[in-house]
Motif scaffolding. Structure first.
Motif, PDB file in Angstrom:
ATOM      1  N   LEU A   1       0.845  -1.193   0.000  1.00 54.67           N
ATOM      2  CA  LEU A   1       0.000   0.000   0.000  1.00 54.67           C
ATOM      3  C   LEU A   1       0.883   1.247   0.000  1.00 54.67           C
ATOM      4  O   LEU A   1       0.479   2.313  -0.454  1.00 54.67           O
ATOM      5  CB  LEU A   1      -0.909  -0.001   1.226  1.00 54.67           C
ATOM      6  N   VAL A   2       2.098   1.079   0.551  1.00 57.79           N
ATOM      7  CA  VAL A   2       3.129   2.120   0.523  1.00 57.79           C
ATOM      8  C   VAL A   2       4.347   1.528  -0.157  1.00 57.79           C
ATOM      9  O   VAL A   2       4.747   0.406   0.145  1.00 57.79           O
ATOM     10  CB  VAL A   2       3.501   2.587   1.948  1.00 57.79           C
ATOM     11  N   GLU A   3       4.931   2.255  -1.079  1.00 62.70           N
ATOM     12  CA  GLU A   3       6.148   1.830  -1.756  1.00 62.70           C
ATOM     13  C   GLU A   3       7.208   2.916  -1.628  1.00 62.70           C
ATOM     14  O   GLU A   3       6.896   4.096  -1.784  1.00 62.70           O
ATOM     15  CB  GLU A   3       5.866   1.535  -3.234  1.00 62.70           C
TER      16      GLU A   3
ATOM     17  N   ASN B   1      -1.455  -1.309 -11.730  1.00 62.51           N
ATOM     18  CA  ASN B   1      -2.377  -2.053 -10.865  1.00 62.51           C
ATOM     19  C   ASN B   1      -2.219  -1.663  -9.397  1.00 62.51           C
ATOM     20  O   ASN B   1      -2.269  -2.506  -8.495  1.00 62.51           O
ATOM     21  CB  ASN B   1      -2.167  -3.568 -11.042  1.00 62.51           C
ATOM     22  N   LYS B   2      -2.055  -0.376  -9.148  1.00 66.92           N
ATOM     23  CA  LYS B   2      -1.939   0.108  -7.779  1.00 66.92           C
ATOM     24  C   LYS B   2      -3.260   0.026  -7.023  1.00 66.92           C
ATOM     25  O   LYS B   2      -3.271   0.068  -5.789  1.00 66.92           O
ATOM     26  CB  LYS B   2      -1.448   1.557  -7.779  1.00 66.92           C
TER      27      LYS B   2
ATOM     28  N   GLY C   1      11.938  11.449   2.776  1.00 65.58           N
ATOM     29  CA  GLY C   1      12.717  11.355   1.558  1.00 65.58           C
ATOM     30  C   GLY C   1      12.551  12.585   0.678  1.00 65.58           C
ATOM     31  O   GLY C   1      12.207  13.671   1.116  1.00 65.58           O
ATOM     32  N   VAL C   2      12.822  12.396  -0.603  1.00 65.89           N
ATOM     33  CA  VAL C   2      12.659  13.483  -1.561  1.00 65.89           C
ATOM     34  C   VAL C   2      11.220  13.549  -2.043  1.00 65.89           C
ATOM     35  O   VAL C   2      10.630  14.598  -2.185  1.00 65.89           O
ATOM     36  CB  VAL C   2      13.620  13.283  -2.752  1.00 65.89           C
ATOM     37  N   ASN C   3      10.648  12.380  -2.310  1.00 65.40           N
ATOM     38  CA  ASN C   3       9.242  12.303  -2.718  1.00 65.40           C
ATOM     39  C   ASN C   3       8.434  11.640  -1.609  1.00 65.40           C
ATOM     40  O   ASN C   3       8.842  10.619  -1.075  1.00 65.40           O
ATOM     41  CB  ASN C   3       9.112  11.480  -4.004  1.00 65.40           C
ATOM     42  N   GLU C   4       7.337  12.232  -1.287  1.00 67.37           N
ATOM     43  CA  GLU C   4       6.506  11.677  -0.230  1.00 67.37           C
ATOM     44  C   GLU C   4       5.757  10.451  -0.757  1.00 67.37           C
ATOM     45  O   GLU C   4       4.904  10.560  -1.620  1.00 67.37           O
ATOM     46  CB  GLU C   4       5.530  12.733   0.289  1.00 67.37           C
ATOM     47  N   ASN C   5       6.104   9.296  -0.225  1.00 65.35           N
ATOM     48  CA  ASN C   5       5.528   8.034  -0.713  1.00 65.35           C
ATOM     49  C   ASN C   5       4.208   7.750  -0.008  1.00 65.35           C
ATOM     50  O   ASN C   5       4.111   6.858   0.829  1.00 65.35           O
ATOM     51  CB  ASN C   5       6.525   6.887  -0.475  1.00 65.35           C
ATOM     52  N   GLU C   6       3.196   8.515  -0.350  1.00 64.25           N
ATOM     53  CA  GLU C   6       1.912   8.374   0.332  1.00 64.25           C
ATOM     54  C   GLU C   6       1.244   7.061  -0.058  1.00 64.25           C
ATOM     55  O   GLU C   6       1.412   6.561  -1.174  1.00 64.25           O
ATOM     56  CB  GLU C   6       1.010   9.558  -0.006  1.00 64.25           C
ATOM     57  N   PRO C   7       0.469   6.489   0.842  1.00 61.75           N
ATOM     58  CA  PRO C   7      -0.195   5.212   0.542  1.00 61.75           C
ATOM     59  C   PRO C   7      -1.260   5.378  -0.525  1.00 61.75           C
ATOM     60  O   PRO C   7      -1.907   6.430  -0.632  1.00 61.75           O
ATOM     61  CB  PRO C   7      -0.814   4.809   1.890  1.00 61.75           C
ATOM     62  N   THR C   8      -1.460   4.328  -1.314  1.00 62.98           N
ATOM     63  CA  THR C   8      -2.523   4.355  -2.322  1.00 62.98           C
ATOM     64  C   THR C   8      -3.885   4.306  -1.657  1.00 62.98           C
ATOM     65  O   THR C   8      -4.864   4.845  -2.189  1.00 62.98           O
ATOM     66  CB  THR C   8      -2.381   3.156  -3.271  1.00 62.98           C
TER      67      THR C   8
END
Length: 709
Positions: free
Chosen positions: A449-451, A515-516, A459-466
């Motif tokens: 759900l988070v990658e 397919n997220k 980090g540099v890009n906020e890896n928000e959950p789908t």
């Protein structure tokens, strides 16, 4: 005009400005970044199609799909679902008996019954323990010289047993970080608590490091990194030398944790050739075990006395031969004879020395483990300037990462390990539950759900959950279930989304190409252990095993006993006992210096390096994989076994044999076209034994076997 020096000055200024801005951003956003916010109390979403959902998980998935204008795919077949869930929960393919039992169960809860049987099987712990070991760098050796970690297997067996027992995750971790501090109501519980601390004691320690202060700091760094990745989804080791530039982790946070872990030792004294020794503890014995051991000691002492006396005699002969050689004129026949006598004497003395040193290594002792030893008086760590153990800065009070969870204090008399576990699993700590459920989701669904799954920092890009609400729903449910892995897996595998087909839909592929949103299942390649164990199970050559030492160290062919300078080391090639060789991959020896070369299949299909913390395995696609499946002796041998087994069924005709072979290897019925092609092939090859063996091997080498669909 910009000069070279001016250009360098501007670049240097921009670099430092960027780093400083990053540090400020980390400080400012630590309370606003999604992963550091408290876990929300989620209301189940309302959906129009109530009948589609098998569990509450499906409501979140369906709402998100329809918001994107995508309809969920069709359900997969019963055969495909069973194969998928068997590999996911036990790491093994379904047997013919399991397939028949599931298909013949007409009860509405047939899937739930199948899942419950898999969760209750001993194969469950054997599969899921491997994921734990990937992250904590488990191995049966230590250092780069293949020195055996003789008692590591007890920790391995503890983890498998604990997972099979359904232990709560918080208690599981509490035993591993602070088991020696826990009260026990029985001898067995005390043994388990002590053995569990192998979590901190087992690792890629370079015992030959001559700077012992730096070695100790490196071990603590690895332990902090391990805890950060496994439970917080953060790279804490960045703060060893400086404040983290993107995440809210400062040097003081790092050394607050270092103060906790620095109060336990995994090394003890100096061994041969200035090698650091490992901390080894003895487990409680029963009276019967102690009496039996004392009898073995008496026999061992006699053998040792005889062996050492023999060595002394032969060593004296070697010295005598050396003196005779020195007194013999060179270039004469007598000198050549004296050289031969001396060489034979030295060889005999060396063999005799190896005999008594080997006996010395294997003196009967109480059961032993690699564990931790706590300091008598806990103290704090000092900041290591630039990461050097010899450049010490300010003392830092023991504690946790400021800003994550509630602030907690550590008593002066406590080393802080129990408090560390309480902090990790506190309801106010939003990371542990989120990281854990996300990692489990990724293992069942192919992506998290988070990658990436092992990084919840900014980090540099906020890896928000789908699906942020689904993530918090699962995290909160995990906490309220008593941190039960089995309960989490049960709900996930019984969801409708888990049972979807992997067939692609053109609309979904266009609107959600990665397919997220999970409109279908993601095909996943089998892990290396699944390939090996699955092939051996299907061919009838995988045996049950109750644990024990993976390497036959009491065989001289396995272990070089060393000498006054060199430590005992594993020999380059050692022969496994039949019981271990035919056991599951989890029981195979793991050697740090050459990884999994005792098993080619494990080395070929991305089994992790045991010296590196691995939260998610690599999933490479290489020509080597196809070549291995087609040409390796392992696959050919088990193809032979499968072909012979099919032919041995005298009660069936070829159609029935082929149907059973397809079910056994691919987990589904044979199609008519496949039957016709197989029959044509069998009739073409005159040697029936060879024909069936090649056909079986072809199925094993197919993509359909290699992937979970």
């Amino acid at each position: 005009m910009l000069t070279v020096n001016g250009f360098i000055h501007q670049i240097t200024f921009l670099l430092f400005a960027t780093l400083n801005v990053g540090s400020v951003l980390a400080s400012d956003k630590s309370t606003t970044h999604w992963s550091f916010k408290p876990i929300a109390e989620v209301t189940l979403p309302a959906i129009n199609d109530e009948a589609w959902s098998a569990t509450d998980i499906d409501r979140f998935i369906l709402r998100r799909l329809r918001k994107a204008g995508i309809e969920p795919g069709v359900d997969t077949t019963k055969h495909t679902w069973l194969r998928r869930v068997c590999f996911d929960l036990t790491g093994l393919p379904p047997t013919l008996e399991q397939i028949d039992r599931f298909l013949s169960d007409e009860h509405p809860d047939a899937k739930a019954r199948a899942v419950d049987r898999l969760l209750a099987s001993s194969a469950f712990g054997e599969k899921w323990a491997k994921h734990w070991f990937d992250m904590m760098c488990y191995a049966d050796s230590v250092g780069s010289a293949s020195m055996p970690m003789r008692h590591a297997w007890r920790f391995r067996d503890y983890v498998i047993g604990a997972l099979n027992s359904g232990i709560a995750l918080d208690e599981f971790v509490r035993q591993q970080i602070a088991g020696d501090l826990l009260e026990a109501k029985s001898r067995e519980q005390r043994r388990a608590n002590l053995t569990a601390t192998g979590f901190l004691a087992i690792g890629p320690w370079q015992l030959s490091e001559q700077d012992k202060g730096q070695l100790r700091a490196d071990i603590i760094d690895h332990q902090i990194t391990r805890i950060g990745v496994m439970f917080l989804g953060m790279t804490l080791d960045c703060a060893r030398c400086h404040d983290h530039k993107f995440d809210p982790v400062g040097q003081r946070d790092y050394y607050a944790l270092a103060g906790i872990l620095g109060n336990v030792d995994v090394l003890e004294g100096i061994w041969r050739s200035n090698l650091s020794g490992l901390t080894i503890r003895e487990l409680p014995e029963t009276v019967t075990d102690r009496i039996a051991r004392e009898e073995r000691i008496r026999a061992h002492e006699l053998d040792f006395k005889i062996a050492k006396a023999k060595w002394r005699k032969l060593n004296a002969s070697a010295k005598k031969a050396k003196t005779a050689l020195a007194n013999t004129p060179r270039g004469t026949d007598e000198h050549a004879a004296a050289v031969s006598v001396y060489q034979e004497a030295v060889k005999a003395a060396g063999t005799a020395e190896g005999d008594w040193r080997f006996l010395e290594i294997h003196a009967p002792t109480p059961p032993r483990i690699h564990a931790v030893a706590m300091k008598a008086m806990p103290d704090n760590a000092r900041i290591n300037l630039r990461g050097s153990a010899h450049a010490l800065g300010d003392e830092t009070p023991r504690g946790f990462i400021e800003g994550i969870g509630e602030r907690a204090s550590i008593d002066r008399e406590s080393d802080g390990r129990l408090e560390l576990v309480d902090w990790l699993f506190s309801d106010s700590n939003p990371l542990t539950a989120r990281v854990y459920v996300n990692r489990i989701w990724a293992r069942l669904f192919g992506r998290g759900l988070v990658e990436p799954v092992d990084y919840f920092g900014m980090g540099v890009n906020e890896n928000e959950p789908t699906h942020p609400e689904l993530l918090d729903y699962l995290a909160r449910k995990l906490q309220r279930s008593g941190w039960s892995l089995k309960s989490l897996l049960r709900e996930l595998t019984l969801s409708r989304v888990y049972g979807l087909s992997s067939a692609k839909d053109s609309t979904a592929a266009r609107r959600d190409p990665e397919n997220k949103l999970w409109s279908r299942a993601n095909p996943r390649r089998l892990d290396s252990e699944m390939i090996r164990d699955g092939v051996m199970l299907m061919s009838g050559h995988l045996n049950s095993y109750n644990g024990g030492p993976p390497i036959p160290l009491k065989e001289r062919t396995s272990l070089s006993p060393g000498d006054l300078v060199n430590p005992p080391t594993l020999r380059g090639k050692f022969k496994l006992t039949p019981a271990v060789a035919q056991a599951r991959s989890i029981y195979q020896p793991v050697i740090r210096s050459y990884f999994h070369k005792t098993q080619d299949v494990l080395e070929t299909f991305d089994t992790p390096n045991p010296n590196q913390i691995t939260a998610r395995r690599a999933n490479s696609a290489s020509p080597t994989h196809a070549l291995f499946l087609i040409n390796s002796p392992f696959m050919k041998k088990h193809g032979d076994y499968l072909g012979a087994s099919a032919l041995a069924d005298s009660t069936s005709d070829d159609r029935q044999r082929l149907a059973r072979l397809w079910l056994r290897i691919l987990g589904r019925p044979i199609r008519e076209q496949e039957y016709q092609s197989a029959q044509e092939f069998l009739s073409f090859v005159t040697d029936r034994k060879k024909a069936w063996a090649r056909l079986s091997h072809a199925l094993l080498a197919s993509n359909e076997f290699l992937f979970i669909r």
